[in-house]
Design a protein around this motif. Structure first.
Motif, PDB file in Angstrom:
ATOM      1  N   ARG A  39       6.991  -9.049 -15.146  1.00 41.54           N
ATOM      2  CA  ARG A  39       6.526  -9.876 -14.257  1.00 41.54           C
ATOM      3  C   ARG A  39       7.705 -10.900 -13.858  1.00 41.54           C
ATOM      4  NH1 ARG A  39       1.027 -10.193 -13.815  1.00 41.54           N
ATOM      5  NH2 ARG A  39      -0.026  -9.447 -15.450  1.00 41.54           N
ATOM      6  N   ASN A  67       9.054  -3.051  -1.304  1.00 39.80           N
ATOM      7  CA  ASN A  67       9.759  -1.830  -1.152  1.00 39.80           C
ATOM      8  C   ASN A  67      11.077  -1.493  -1.552  1.00 39.80           C
ATOM      9  OD1 ASN A  67       7.671  -0.454   0.219  1.00 39.80           O
ATOM     10  ND2 ASN A  67       8.510  -0.464   2.346  1.00 39.80           N
ATOM     11  N   THR A 110      10.624  -0.474  -5.201  1.00 44.47           N
ATOM     12  CA  THR A 110      10.163   0.814  -5.517  1.00 44.47           C
ATOM     13  C   THR A 110      10.979   1.787  -5.151  1.00 44.47           C
ATOM     14  OG1 THR A 110       7.929  -0.073  -4.851  1.00 44.47           O
ATOM     15  CG2 THR A 110       8.125   2.404  -4.935  1.00 44.47           C
ATOM     16  N   LEU A 111      11.809   1.545  -4.097  1.00 45.22           N
ATOM     17  CA  LEU A 111      12.926   2.484  -3.464  1.00 45.22           C
ATOM     18  C   LEU A 111      13.841   2.884  -4.564  1.00 45.22           C
ATOM     19  CD1 LEU A 111      12.931   4.147  -0.978  1.00 45.22           C
ATOM     20  CD2 LEU A 111      14.161   2.220   0.091  1.00 45.22           C
ATOM     21  N   LEU A 150       4.543  -7.691 -10.099  1.00 47.98           N
ATOM     22  CA  LEU A 150       4.412  -6.733 -11.452  1.00 47.98           C
ATOM     23  C   LEU A 150       5.279  -5.765 -11.230  1.00 47.98           C
ATOM     24  CD1 LEU A 150       3.076  -6.728 -14.007  1.00 47.98           C
ATOM     25  CD2 LEU A 150       1.106  -5.605 -13.174  1.00 47.98           C
ATOM     26  N   THR A 163      12.504   1.559 -11.231  1.00 47.82           N
ATOM     27  CA  THR A 163      11.507   0.447 -10.998  1.00 47.82           C
ATOM     28  C   THR A 163      10.503   0.665  -9.931  1.00 47.82           C
ATOM     29  OG1 THR A 163      13.146  -0.773  -9.582  1.00 47.82           O
ATOM     30  CG2 THR A 163      13.129  -1.482 -11.818  1.00 47.82           C
ATOM     31  N   ILE A 164       9.276   0.386 -10.047  1.00 44.33           N
ATOM     32  CA  ILE A 164       8.203   0.479  -9.171  1.00 44.33           C
ATOM     33  C   ILE A 164       7.253  -0.959  -9.303  1.00 44.33           C
ATOM     34  CG2 ILE A 164       6.130   1.731  -8.280  1.00 44.33           C
ATOM     35  CD1 ILE A 164       7.305   4.232  -9.974  1.00 44.33           C
ATOM     36  N   THR A 165       7.303  -1.267  -8.015  1.00 43.54           N
ATOM     37  CA  THR A 165       6.223  -2.476  -7.535  1.00 43.54           C
ATOM     38  C   THR A 165       4.864  -1.935  -8.207  1.00 43.54           C
ATOM     39  OG1 THR A 165       7.700  -3.156  -6.035  1.00 43.54           O
ATOM     40  CG2 THR A 165       5.588  -4.247  -6.294  1.00 43.54           C
ATOM     41  N   VAL A 166       4.338  -2.449  -9.086  1.00 43.63           N
ATOM     42  CA  VAL A 166       2.764  -2.329  -9.186  1.00 43.63           C
ATOM     43  C   VAL A 166       1.907  -3.181  -8.471  1.00 43.63           C
ATOM     44  CG1 VAL A 166       0.912  -2.056 -11.171  1.00 43.63           C
ATOM     45  CG2 VAL A 166       3.315  -1.681 -11.535  1.00 43.63           C
ATOM     46  N   GLU A 167       2.139  -4.538  -8.642  1.00 45.89           N
ATOM     47  CA  GLU A 167       1.067  -5.418  -7.806  1.00 45.89           C
ATOM     48  C   GLU A 167       2.089  -6.514  -7.424  1.00 45.89           C
ATOM     49  OE1 GLU A 167      -3.121  -5.765  -8.140  1.00 45.89           O
ATOM     50  OE2 GLU A 167      -2.935  -5.945 -10.093  1.00 45.89           O
ATOM     51  N   HIS A 184       6.744  -1.945 -12.958  1.00 44.58           N
ATOM     52  CA  HIS A 184       7.085  -1.164 -14.045  1.00 44.58           C
ATOM     53  C   HIS A 184       8.373  -0.603 -14.156  1.00 44.58           C
ATOM     54  CE1 HIS A 184       6.779   2.704 -16.394  1.00 44.58           C
ATOM     55  NE2 HIS A 184       5.660   2.164 -16.771  1.00 44.58           N
ATOM     56  N   ALA A 185       8.987  -0.643 -15.228  1.00 45.55           N
ATOM     57  CA  ALA A 185      10.419  -0.279 -15.156  1.00 45.55           C
ATOM     58  C   ALA A 185      10.315   0.952 -16.331  1.00 45.55           C
ATOM     59  CB  ALA A 185      11.295  -1.539 -15.767  1.00 45.55           C
ATOM     60  N   GLU A 236       0.657 -10.169  -6.174  1.00 42.93           N
ATOM     61  CA  GLU A 236      -0.194 -11.280  -5.809  1.00 42.93           C
ATOM     62  C   GLU A 236       0.395 -12.665  -6.079  1.00 42.93           C
ATOM     63  OE1 GLU A 236      -4.683 -10.759  -6.616  1.00 42.93           O
ATOM     64  OE2 GLU A 236      -3.600  -8.991  -6.877  1.00 42.93           O
ATOM     65  N   LEU A 255       6.381  -3.010 -18.457  1.00 45.17           N
ATOM     66  CA  LEU A 255       5.788  -3.775 -17.143  1.00 45.17           C
ATOM     67  C   LEU A 255       6.600  -5.401 -17.529  1.00 45.17           C
ATOM     68  CD1 LEU A 255       2.192  -3.205 -17.441  1.00 45.17           C
ATOM     69  CD2 LEU A 255       3.737  -2.517 -15.418  1.00 45.17           C
TER      70      LEU A 255
END
Lengths: 100, 198
Positions: free
Chosen positions: B120, B136, B139-140, B155, B144-148, B157-158, B150, B118
């Motif tokens: 940041r 987006n 995530t696309l 945040l 890599t995916i956007t977790v949060e 996840h890779a 704020e 993870l």
């Protein structure tokens, strides 16, 4: 000629969908498996749709396929994000190397 | 004719800008209807126009993105930098292709060389749509995916070190956040600010 192009594109798309499925089995946890699912969502489906569009030629049907592709590119990351955020908030620990 | 009179009554008291966006939305929806139906008989054209108009009237308020104090100014969805977004898209597609090949290599590698992590990073962007675009895009891109998201903080996840480093390099900032900021930058002052950051 267009048919050959279409076959090549669809085969490439199927390749990425297959690799995504293999990744789904091989990867260790929920978070990493979502990455594998992303393979099919992006290049897998895009290439397959592109191949179908080439096969179809410039018609109303291929235009609709373009819309489907655009919708997937918007909706799929949103769904992936919601899934992974739900898992994170529920307290699922990501698998890491070393900790076992 | 009846319908257009009604529109004037409903939107009458508001700014002319809203009337223009309503017209734009109706026309876009109508065009979409025609493409989807593919039928040119008067019956379908009339039903289509009526639906487009009603949907435009109902959904128009949804297209005004509200401002949040901590996430820049709100903007209308019509007021996006469409040209620069269109220029950003091919680059994003190329990144998606590269990342796909990278993740394919990782999955098909018998040793499965993954280092899930993870990461940041903070990124200040000018509006909610800019935050959405970056989230987006991340995530696309497989790997890599956007977790949060704020308070300007992402945040992510890779799947591997390479994917994580491409977003959060050891020095400076990743190329994707910089490009999204460039797309949504307004005016010269912000653009020079960006160059200073790089």
């Amino acid at each position: 000629m267009a048919d050959i192009m279409a076959v090549v594109l669809i085969t490439a798309g199927l390749f990425f969908l297959t690799v995504g499925a293999i990744g789904l089995v091989r990867l260790p946890d929920f978070y990493t498996r979502l990455h594998a699912a992303g393979l099919g969502d992006t290049l897998g489906l895009s290439l397959t749709l592109l191949g179908l569009m080439v096969y179809e030629g410039l018609t109303l049907t291929s235009l609709k396929m373009l819309f489907i592709g655009m919708f997937i590119l918007l909706a799929s990351p949103t769904a992936t994000h919601v899934l992974i955020r739900a898992a994170y908030r529920a307290g699922l620990k990501p698998w890491t190397r070393g900790e076992g | 004719m009846m319908a257009s009179n009604n529109v004037k009554k409903i939107v009458g008291g508001t700014r002319s800008g809203e009337r223009r966006t309503l017209l734009l939305l109706t026309l876009a929806l109508y065009l979409f209807w025609i493409i989807l139906s593919g039928k040119m008989e008067a019956k379908y054209l009339i039903i289509g126009f009526a639906s487009a108009l009603i949907i435009a009237l109902i959904t128009q308020p949804l297209l005004q993105v509200p401002a949040r104090a901590d996430q820049g100014e709100g903007r209308s969805l019509y007021n996006l930098p469409w040209l620069r977004l269109a220029a950003y898209f091919p680059w994003l597609l190329w990144q998606i292709i590269l990342a796909n090949l990278q993740v394919t290599g990782i999955i098909l590698n018998p040793r499965l060389p993954i280092q899930p992590q993870l990461v940041r990073f903070r990124k200040k962007l000018p509006g909610p749509v800019a935050y959405l675009t970056l989230a987006n895009s991340i995530t696309l891109t497989p790997g890599t995916i956007t977790v949060e998201l704020e308070d300007e903080q992402y945040l992510v996840h890779a799947l591997g070190d390479a994917a994580a480093r491409s977003l959060v390099p050891d020095e400076g900032e990743g190329e994707m956040p910089a490009r999204v900021a460039m797309v949504f930058a307004e005016g010269e002052s912000k653009r020079t600010h960006l160059q200073q950051e790089e």
